[in-house]
Design a protein around this motif. Structure first.
Motif, PDB file in Angstrom:
ATOM      1  N   TYR A   1      26.011  28.182  43.669  1.00  0.00           N
ATOM      2  CA  TYR A   1      27.328  27.671  44.044  1.00  0.00           C
ATOM      3  C   TYR A   1      27.656  27.964  45.506  1.00  0.00           C
ATOM      4  O   TYR A   1      28.558  27.362  46.064  1.00  0.00           O
ATOM      5  CB  TYR A   1      28.419  28.264  43.147  1.00  0.00           C
ATOM      6  N   THR A   2      26.949  28.890  46.105  1.00  0.00           N
ATOM      7  CA  THR A   2      27.251  29.262  47.487  1.00  0.00           C
ATOM      8  C   THR A   2      26.192  28.787  48.472  1.00  0.00           C
ATOM      9  O   THR A   2      26.251  29.117  49.640  1.00  0.00           O
ATOM     10  CB  THR A   2      27.378  30.799  47.613  1.00  0.00           C
ATOM     11  N   THR A   3      25.228  28.014  48.000  1.00  0.00           N
ATOM     12  CA  THR A   3      24.163  27.543  48.887  1.00  0.00           C
ATOM     13  C   THR A   3      24.146  26.030  48.927  1.00  0.00           C
ATOM     14  O   THR A   3      24.866  25.353  48.195  1.00  0.00           O
ATOM     15  CB  THR A   3      22.781  28.035  48.392  1.00  0.00           C
ATOM     16  N   HIS A   4      23.288  25.514  49.764  1.00  0.00           N
ATOM     17  CA  HIS A   4      23.130  24.065  49.862  1.00  0.00           C
ATOM     18  C   HIS A   4      22.326  23.505  48.694  1.00  0.00           C
ATOM     19  O   HIS A   4      22.182  22.301  48.566  1.00  0.00           O
ATOM     20  CB  HIS A   4      22.461  23.696  51.189  1.00  0.00           C
ATOM     21  N   ALA A   5      21.802  24.390  47.842  1.00  0.00           N
ATOM     22  CA  ALA A   5      21.002  23.958  46.688  1.00  0.00           C
ATOM     23  C   ALA A   5      21.877  23.415  45.569  1.00  0.00           C
ATOM     24  O   ALA A   5      21.379  22.908  44.582  1.00  0.00           O
ATOM     25  CB  ALA A   5      20.166  25.120  46.166  1.00  0.00           C
ATOM     26  N   THR A   6      23.194  23.508  45.748  1.00  0.00           N
ATOM     27  CA  THR A   6      24.118  23.093  44.697  1.00  0.00           C
ATOM     28  C   THR A   6      23.827  21.685  44.198  1.00  0.00           C
ATOM     29  O   THR A   6      23.889  21.419  43.013  1.00  0.00           O
ATOM     30  CB  THR A   6      25.579  23.171  45.204  1.00  0.00           C
ATOM     31  N   SER A   7      23.465  20.785  45.101  1.00  0.00           N
ATOM     32  CA  SER A   7      23.227  19.403  44.692  1.00  0.00           C
ATOM     33  C   SER A   7      21.930  19.243  43.908  1.00  0.00           C
ATOM     34  O   SER A   7      21.807  18.330  43.097  1.00  0.00           O
ATOM     35  CB  SER A   7      23.218  18.492  45.911  1.00  0.00           C
ATOM     36  N   ALA A   8      20.950  20.109  44.116  1.00  0.00           N
ATOM     37  CA  ALA A   8      19.663  19.982  43.435  1.00  0.00           C
ATOM     38  C   ALA A   8      19.636  20.694  42.089  1.00  0.00           C
ATOM     39  O   ALA A   8      18.863  20.325  41.201  1.00  0.00           O
ATOM     40  CB  ALA A   8      18.555  20.537  44.319  1.00  0.00           C
ATOM     41  N   VAL A   9      20.466  21.700  41.911  1.00  0.00           N
ATOM     42  CA  VAL A   9      20.424  22.510  40.688  1.00  0.00           C
ATOM     43  C   VAL A   9      20.725  21.689  39.432  1.00  0.00           C
ATOM     44  O   VAL A   9      19.988  21.780  38.450  1.00  0.00           O
ATOM     45  CB  VAL A   9      21.353  23.736  40.810  1.00  0.00           C
ATOM     46  N   PRO A  10      21.779  20.871  39.408  1.00  0.00           N
ATOM     47  CA  PRO A  10      22.052  20.118  38.169  1.00  0.00           C
ATOM     48  C   PRO A  10      20.902  19.199  37.756  1.00  0.00           C
ATOM     49  O   PRO A  10      20.551  19.137  36.578  1.00  0.00           O
ATOM     50  CB  PRO A  10      23.306  19.304  38.510  1.00  0.00           C
ATOM     51  N   GLN A  11      20.302  18.515  38.735  1.00  0.00           N
ATOM     52  CA  GLN A  11      19.184  17.626  38.404  1.00  0.00           C
ATOM     53  C   GLN A  11      17.984  18.423  37.893  1.00  0.00           C
ATOM     54  O   GLN A  11      17.307  18.005  36.971  1.00  0.00           O
ATOM     55  CB  GLN A  11      18.764  16.788  39.629  1.00  0.00           C
ATOM     56  N   PHE A  12      17.727  19.565  38.536  1.00  0.00           N
ATOM     57  CA  PHE A  12      16.610  20.409  38.110  1.00  0.00           C
ATOM     58  C   PHE A  12      16.831  20.906  36.678  1.00  0.00           C
ATOM     59  O   PHE A  12      15.925  20.847  35.841  1.00  0.00           O
ATOM     60  CB  PHE A  12      16.448  21.600  39.059  1.00  0.00           C
ATOM     61  N   LEU A  13      18.035  21.394  36.379  1.00  0.00           N
ATOM     62  CA  LEU A  13      18.327  21.904  35.034  1.00  0.00           C
ATOM     63  C   LEU A  13      18.239  20.787  33.996  1.00  0.00           C
ATOM     64  O   LEU A  13      17.674  20.981  32.912  1.00  0.00           O
ATOM     65  CB  LEU A  13      19.702  22.571  34.993  1.00  0.00           C
ATOM     66  N   ALA A  14      18.782  19.630  34.317  1.00  0.00           N
ATOM     67  CA  ALA A  14      18.729  18.508  33.385  1.00  0.00           C
ATOM     68  C   ALA A  14      17.288  18.099  33.112  1.00  0.00           C
ATOM     69  O   ALA A  14      16.898  17.883  31.951  1.00  0.00           O
ATOM     70  CB  ALA A  14      19.527  17.328  33.939  1.00  0.00           C
TER      71      ALA A  14
END
Length: 178
Positions: A85-98
């Motif tokens: 939530y505090t990094t620029h990875a926020t946009s990639a995390v949901p797709q990765f988890l899904a």
């Protein structure tokens, strides 16, 4: 979208009570978790504002299960989620988890299909049924022999066949136990 594919609509009243629009009764978080475990999609909306509260309630269900000792998420995963939530990875995390969960569901389904297709009990039952049929034939053959309808050599051959089938079955069962 077919009727069974529509999400179950749950309305949250100002009193924070949750209302199942299909059955016209109030439900709990545990009821909602049960619907989801049964494969049903749910959508929870605030009756007054119309806001979608589904994510908030699903997170609450996860948090309650985790606090009851039904831990699925290791501390390291929870920590990484907080960090995301505090990094620029926020946009990639949901797709990765899904994608990860989709792969997990697919591999789980394939594993179940393989287990069912290679069910050792089904093969054992078939072998036992064949052995039982041979035994019945031998018994019938023995009765016929007593009546002079079968020769003694045929009865011995049938008995030898049963012994061989029994030996084969025991061998297969011992391999399954290992």
């Amino acid at each position: 979208m077919a009727e069974s594919e529509k999400p179950l609509l749950i309305k949250r009243y100002a009193s924070r009570r949750l209302y199942n629009t299909e059955t016209s009764d109030y439900v709990t978080l545990e009821d909602i978790a049960g619907f989801i475990r049964d494969g049903r999609e749910v959508k929870i909306i605030d009756l007054k504002s119309g806001d979608d509260l589904t994510r908030q309630y699903l997170l609450q269900i996860v948090a309650e299960n985790e606090s009851k000792g039904q831990s699925v998420l290791p501390i390291s995963v929870l920590t990484d989620l907080v960090r995301s939530y505090t990094t620029h990875a926020t946009s990639a995390v949901p797709q990765f988890l899904a994608a990860s969960f989709e792969m997990f569901r697919d591999s789980q389904s394939k594993w179940l299909e393989n287990v069912n297709s290679m069910n050792p009990m089904a093969k054992s039952l078939e072998a036992m049924q064949a052995q039982q049929e041979a035994f019945m034939k031998a018994m019938t053959g023995a009765a016929d022999e007593a009546e002079g309808k079968k020769s003694a050599s045929q009865g011995k051959e049938d008995l030898e066949s049963i012994k061989q089938q029994l030996t084969d079955l025991q061998s297969k069962l011992s391999k399954l136990e290992k």
